[in-house]
Design a protein around this motif. Structure first.
Motif, PDB file in Angstrom:
ATOM      1  N   ALA A 191       0.934  -1.378  -0.109  1.00 11.56           N
ATOM      2  CA  ALA A 191       0.188   0.059  -0.172  1.00 11.56           C
ATOM      3  C   ALA A 191       0.768   1.287   0.000  1.00 11.56           C
ATOM      4  O   ALA A 191       0.484   2.295  -0.441  1.00 11.56           O
ATOM      5  CB  ALA A 191      -0.923   0.091   1.150  1.00 11.56           C
ATOM      6  N   LEU A 192       2.073   1.444   0.674  1.00 14.30           N
ATOM      7  CA  LEU A 192       2.923   2.419   0.707  1.00 14.30           C
ATOM      8  C   LEU A 192       3.964   2.494  -0.152  1.00 14.30           C
ATOM      9  O   LEU A 192       4.868   3.382  -0.355  1.00 14.30           O
ATOM     10  CB  LEU A 192       3.145   2.573   2.081  1.00 14.30           C
ATOM     11  CG  LEU A 192       2.223   2.763   3.091  1.00 14.30           C
ATOM     12  CD1 LEU A 192       2.935   2.924   4.612  1.00 14.30           C
ATOM     13  CD2 LEU A 192       1.433   3.884   3.059  1.00 14.30           C
ATOM     14  N   GLY A 193       4.303   1.315  -0.952  1.00 14.25           N
ATOM     15  CA  GLY A 193       5.588   1.251  -1.745  1.00 14.25           C
ATOM     16  C   GLY A 193       6.767   1.124  -1.122  1.00 14.25           C
ATOM     17  O   GLY A 193       7.845   1.556  -1.658  1.00 14.25           O
ATOM     18  N   GLN A 194       6.575   0.564   0.294  1.00 11.05           N
ATOM     19  CA  GLN A 194       7.832   0.523   1.357  1.00 11.05           C
ATOM     20  C   GLN A 194       8.652  -0.547   0.562  1.00 11.05           C
ATOM     21  O   GLN A 194       8.229  -1.655   0.327  1.00 11.05           O
ATOM     22  CB  GLN A 194       7.453   0.453   2.567  1.00 11.05           C
ATOM     23  CG  GLN A 194       8.504   0.451   3.477  1.00 11.05           C
ATOM     24  CD  GLN A 194       9.193   1.882   3.617  1.00 11.05           C
ATOM     25  OE1 GLN A 194       8.672   2.972   3.803  1.00 11.05           O
ATOM     26  NE2 GLN A 194      10.452   1.921   3.249  1.00 11.05           N
ATOM     27  N   THR A 195      10.053  -0.415   1.039  1.00  9.69           N
ATOM     28  CA  THR A 195      11.043  -1.587   0.847  1.00  9.69           C
ATOM     29  C   THR A 195      11.373  -1.942   2.427  1.00  9.69           C
ATOM     30  O   THR A 195      11.623  -1.449   3.292  1.00  9.69           O
ATOM     31  CB  THR A 195      12.409  -1.170   0.303  1.00  9.69           C
ATOM     32  OG1 THR A 195      12.064  -0.632  -1.074  1.00  9.69           O
ATOM     33  CG2 THR A 195      13.321  -2.108   0.098  1.00  9.69           C
ATOM     34  N   VAL A 196      10.896  -3.495   2.464  1.00  8.36           N
ATOM     35  CA  VAL A 196      11.273  -4.102   3.623  1.00  8.36           C
ATOM     36  C   VAL A 196      12.248  -5.228   3.593  1.00  8.36           C
ATOM     37  O   VAL A 196      12.279  -5.988   2.722  1.00  8.36           O
ATOM     38  CB  VAL A 196       9.833  -4.685   4.175  1.00  8.36           C
ATOM     39  CG1 VAL A 196      10.162  -5.586   5.563  1.00  8.36           C
ATOM     40  CG2 VAL A 196       8.888  -3.635   4.583  1.00  8.36           C
ATOM     41  N   VAL A 197      13.204  -5.437   4.408  1.00  5.65           N
ATOM     42  CA  VAL A 197      14.363  -6.355   4.562  1.00  5.65           C
ATOM     43  C   VAL A 197      14.361  -6.918   5.674  1.00  5.65           C
ATOM     44  O   VAL A 197      14.291  -6.261   6.894  1.00  5.65           O
ATOM     45  CB  VAL A 197      15.680  -6.039   4.071  1.00  5.65           C
ATOM     46  CG1 VAL A 197      16.740  -6.872   4.133  1.00  5.65           C
ATOM     47  CG2 VAL A 197      15.778  -5.422   2.781  1.00  5.65           C
TER      48      VAL A 197
END
Length: 244
Positions: A191-197
């Motif tokens: 939804a937010l276009g975030q990058t998560v690692v």
């Protein structure tokens, strides 16, 4: 696809001489922007070292780490601290909340440390997205463990960072609460276009990711797209073959 973080030939050695331990060995990988990447491997495989080097929390012994095109090795400690505050979010297994501060104050703490003003509308949206819209004035002691982890996630998102890094973010949570937190991280990507690692030991947690990277003996030995919990668990049982 654009890459949020790029590691090239990254090695990390702790100690010297016969007592030296290689935590990472010439790791090269690009982590896609707007994607959810899980990092898995047996104990001692280099998962946390990988995360810390990628996030600028630790300095590689050799190799290059770039965050959004910025070479971290060229930055002074002051500039590196500023970069972490403004461009990186962290979610750890320990919630690391300040007991005397309210939810809203804990969430906006990185902004205050960076001497930046919080956007009230964005703060409100972040709190709503993590399910804490009505808890802004509560203190950590008034929240459940799952709610405290939601505060930690909101704190990681409020600066609109380029990448959110998670080190076993669900490790201290019960199964149902962990699913809620993982769904929240998934929503941040979708939804937010975030990058998560995210580093995890849990195949179910890894199944929320787009890609799973497998580490063994300090090297990336495999990758899996569109993972399922069963496929991840089966792959983990075969990682022992790579361990010296």
């Amino acid at each position: 696809m654009a890459e949020a973080v790029v590691l090239e030939q990254v090695s990390k050695v702790y100690g010297k001489g016969r007592g030296a331990v290689a935590a990472l060995r010439e790791v090269s990988v690009g982590l896609p922007k707007g994607g959810f990447t899980a990092v898995m491997g047996p104990s001692g495989s280099g998962k946390s070292t990988f995360l810390h080097c990628a996030a600028g929390l630790d300095t590689p012994t050799a190799g290059s780490v770039r965050l959004g095109g910025t070479e971290l090795a060229t930055l002074s400690e002051t500039r590196l601290t500023e970069l972490r505050r403004r461009r990186v979010g962290f979610v750890f297994q320990a919630f690391n909340l300040v007991p005397s501060l309210t939810v809203a104050q804990n969430v906006t703490l990185p902004l205050r440390m960076a001497r930046a003003k919080a956007d009230p509308a964005w703060l409100g949206e972040v709190l709503e997205r993590v399910g804490l819209g009505g808890r802004a004035g509560h203190r950590p002691g008034q929240l459940s463990g799952g709610q405290q982890q939601r505060v930690a996630i909101a704190r990681a998102l409020v600066t609109r960072p380029e990448v959110v890094f998670g080190d076993e973010p669900t490790g201290a949570l019960d199964t149902m609460t962990a699913k809620d937190v993982l769904a929240l991280l998934r929503e941040a990507v979708d939804a937010l276009g975030q990058t998560v690692v995210m580093v995890t030991h849990d195949p179910v947690a890894a199944s929320y990711a787009d890609t799973v990277l497998y580490l063994a003996d300090g090297r990336i030995v495999d990758a899996m797209s569109a993972p399922t919990a069963g496929a991840v668990a089966e792959r983990m049982t075969r990682l022992g073959a790579y361990v010296r």
